[in-house]
Enzyme design. Structure first.
Site, short mmCIF file in Angstrom:
data_model
loop_
_atom_site.label_atom_id
_atom_site.label_comp_id
_atom_site.label_asym_id
_atom_site.label_seq_id
_atom_site.Cartn_x
_atom_site.Cartn_y
_atom_site.Cartn_z
N HIS A 1 24.67 2.85 8.69
CA HIS A 1 24.99 2.35 10.02
C HIS A 1 24.63 0.88 10.13
O HIS A 1 23.81 0.38 9.36
CB HIS A 1 24.25 3.14 11.10
CG HIS A 1 22.76 3.10 10.96
ND1 HIS A 1 22.08 3.90 10.07
CD2 HIS A 1 21.80 2.36 11.57
CE1 HIS A 1 20.79 3.67 10.14
NE2 HIS A 1 20.58 2.72 11.04
N CYS B 1 13.40 1.08 14.24
CA CYS B 1 13.96 0.72 12.94
C CYS B 1 14.74 -0.58 13.10
O CYS B 1 15.00 -1.02 14.23
CB CYS B 1 14.84 1.84 12.39
SG CYS B 1 16.40 2.07 13.27
#
Length: 680
Positions: free
Chosen positions: A67, A202
């Site tokens: 992603h 993240c």
């Protein structure tokens, strides 16, 4: 969610088109391009690869979630692929059979990112993943992901309580279940569960952030522990209520980017790990927090409590941790080197070397005199250079122990400057300061003292200990070693200088931005603090060699494009700019696709360039810049000649080695489709 994924974005036989994570991402991305969701395939895949390089996106349970956020994405999109053979995305338990490619625009709004984060939480549900593995059509899989269909599993039917089942089948069990539900109400009110607050984050803030939160919450429920998570993701975050934090018995940080407002969690038992640890081993993290609470072990200002926890993922060796700590210091030091070095170089370029002895511009400055302006640049640059060693030491300690490490780290770095221990002294001071602070943090502290630990006790005790060690124990030996190293660099000539250039060139080109490359670069940047001719030669050789790999690949794709795939030819166009800018990583796509031919070729060219730069006596005061700092390079023409020679050697070798295959790597169609190359 139904607008983000359709049946056209689902491939239930992905293994027929892909056998690697790069190929899988490309296959799914091509579906996005076909629907107009991605405007530039190669640019988007480069962004996906950059995110993957930060941290593998494979998860336990056979899941891969490549992603990224990208300027080449026109609207938030999700593509799904299923691979019977499995594709390696770096998960500890093996290949992934469920692959989700998540594409978010660079400026995606919170609503879209919240939907994508809800998918990340769904992936922790075994009923959901089981249903995806058994989906027989692309439409069924898309409906499951979009939430328009429910997983048809036996477990789901039982959990829903059997409301559609005949009441007679439940009669005998109902009283027993109801009676059992009253049992938990009997314990005394004071028996409350252990409470944990957690923060997950993240780099992209789309998937891992929310999966770690879901995993921790589920593990806490199973263990009878209250877990409240603050997700610091791309969809924004809501700070935990201060009352919730105050009532918590422990803290878990599962993050790969800095935790925002970390000081809120001061004075509590803390476990600090990477975000994937929060996904893969939540029960272990909860157990660690409970053990620390039982021992009365607290962490000041929510800092990293131990070297093992600070390293992130389990299983990392001490060398990996040490490299992370050192690179933390170097990354903060480089801007000071760049600013100071360039200002000094500009001062010399305008006023000549006589400005080295010019009086302070506070006492003597003539507005119309170029020499005065040169002296101003030189003196400002010199002051910026004076921060190099303290900043290096301070942020090495910061990388080890977070904010409490800054004071003893800077103090140790300043002492290293005072005793002329230089760059080596700064390294030692930073490591010592970080270790001292971490040792203090592990001590049992009475509750009344916990509030003053971060602002009084830790800075006071750690600075005193670091000062004692630097002045009276290790400072003098390190100063002698630094002096010997400086003398050796200054005395390099002939074969010795060329040999050093070869070694540095090989290191810069071996792993193209990896650990060995960073060692060579750190050695060169650290030497700039000494301000000697030898250290400037080393810096010049390192930058010249680092420019060679991407420039060589760009040249090779230009002269023999048929030996490269269409993707590599596009990457070659961008590699011209990357190489000229001293971004060695521009050659990584080529090395990843064909390491046995590309890496040796790059190393050969880097060795040639490093040797020639040292032989020509080229010097460089700036730590970065590529061709854009050519006016500040000593013997600039010979420097460019060294870079050109290494580029030619590398390009020739890679063309030769690829040509031995005897066929084109990517037979281009007779009429290639037009493509707009994005150089930067």
């Amino acid at each position: 969610m139904s607008q983000m994924i359709t049946a056209e974005l689902v491939d239930l036989e992905l293994d027929l088109a892909a056998n690697s994570k790069e190929a899988a991402a490309r296959s799914l991305a091509e579906r996005m391009v076909a629907l107009g969701r991605v405007s530039d395939l190669e640019g988007f895949l480069a962004d996906v690869a950059a995110r993957e390089a930060q941290m593998p996106t494979g998860l336990d349970g056979g899941i891969g979630i490549p992603h990224c956020r990208s300027a080449h994405v026109t609207e938030p999109t999700l593509a799904f692929g299923r691979s019977a053979a499995g594709i390696d995305f770096g998960a500890p338990d093996g290949p992934a059979d469920l692959i989700f490619l998540i594409a978010a625009p660079a400026g995606a709004d919170d609503a879209h990112l919240t939907i994508l984060s809800s998918l990340a939480r769904q992936l922790m549900d075994t009923d959901f993943t089981t249903a995806l593995r058994s989906a027989s059509t692309a439409a069924r899989a898309a409906a499951l992901i979009a939430g328009e269909a429910e997983p048809e599993t036996p477990g789901a039917a039982e959990i829903q309580g059997g409301s559609d089942a005949p009441e007679t089948s439940q009669t005998s069990d109902a009283p027993e279940i109801q009676g059992g539900s009253e049992i938990p109400e009997t314990p005394a009110p004071e028996a409350r569960p252990f409470r944990i607050v957690a923060v997950t984050s993240c780099p992209t803030g789309i998937a891992h952030t929310y999966m770690a939160a879901e995993s921790l919450e589920k593990a806490g429920h199973a263990e009878g522990v209250e877990v409240v998570v603050e997700t610091q993701g791309s969809a924004g975050f809501t700070r935990l209520d201060p009352a919730v934090i105050a009532a918590a018995d422990g803290v878990v940080f599962a993050h790969d980017v800095p935790v925002r407002d970390k000081e809120r969690f001061a004075g509590k038992p803390t476990v600090d790990v990477g975000v994937k640890a929060g996904i893969n081993r939540p029960a272990q993290l909860i157990a660690e927090v409970r053990e620390k609470a039982a021992r009365g072990e607290i962490t000041a200002a929510g800092t990293r409590p131990s070297p093992v926890e600070a390293a992130g993922e389990p299983g990392e060796g001490y060398g990996t941790k040490l490299r992370k700590w050192l690179m933390s210091g170097v990354s903060y030091m480089v801007p000071f080197v760049a600013a100071g070095g360039l200002l000094i170089a500009l001062g010399f370029a305008i006023g000549g070397y006589k400005i080295n002895g010019a009086p302070s511009v506070m006492e003597h400055f003539v507005w119309t005199d170029a020499t005065s302006w040169a002296a101003l640049l030189f003196q400002v640059g010199g002051l910026a250079f004076g921060f190099l060693v303290p900043v290096l030491a301070g942020y090495i300690a910061y990388g080890m122990a977070d904010r409490p490490g800054l004071v003893p780290g800077f103090v140790g770095g300043a002492i290293a400057v005072a005793i002329k221990a230089g760059f080596l002294g700064g390294l030692a001071a930073g490591l010592i300061a970080g270790a001292v602070v971490m040792a203090i943090q592990k001590a049992r502290i009475p509750a009344p003292l916990r509030g003053i630990m971060p602002v009084v006790v830790i800075p006071l005790v750690s600075s005193a200990l670091v000062g004692f060690l630097m002045f009276l124990v290790i400072g003098a030996p390190i100063a002698k070693l630094q002096s010997a190293l400086t003398s050796w660099l200054n005395g390099l000539s002939g074969a010795n200088a060329i040999t050093l250039g070869v070694v540095l060139g090989l290191m810069m080109c071996f792993d193209l931005g990896g650990p060995l490359n960073k060692v060579a670069y750190t050695f060169a940047v650290g030497g700039l603090a000494a301000g000697t001719d030898g250290s400037f030669k080393v810096m010049a050789a390192v930058m010249a060699a680092g420019m060679v790999p991407p420039l060589a690949m760009a040249l090779a794709t230009t002269v023999r494009g048929s030996l490269f795939t269409r993707t590599e030819r596009e990457n070659g166009k961008a590699a011209w700019v990357l190489g000229a800018s001293f971004i060695t990583e521009g050659a990584i796509p080529f090395a990843a696709a064909d390491p046995l031919r590309v890496i040796p070729s790059a190393m050969a060219g880097g060795a040639v360039t490093g040797a020639l730069s040292m032989a020509f006596g080229c010097t460089l005061r700036a730590p970065h810049g590529g061709i854009f700092v050519i006016p500040l390079i000593g013997n600039a023409f010979l420097y460019l000649l060294a870079v050109a020679a290494g580029t030619a050697v590398s390009a020739s070798l890679v063309v030769l080695l690829k040509g031995l295959r005897g066929q084109s790597a990517d037979p281009a169609p007779a009429t290639p489709e037009p493509k707009v190359a994005v150089a930067a």
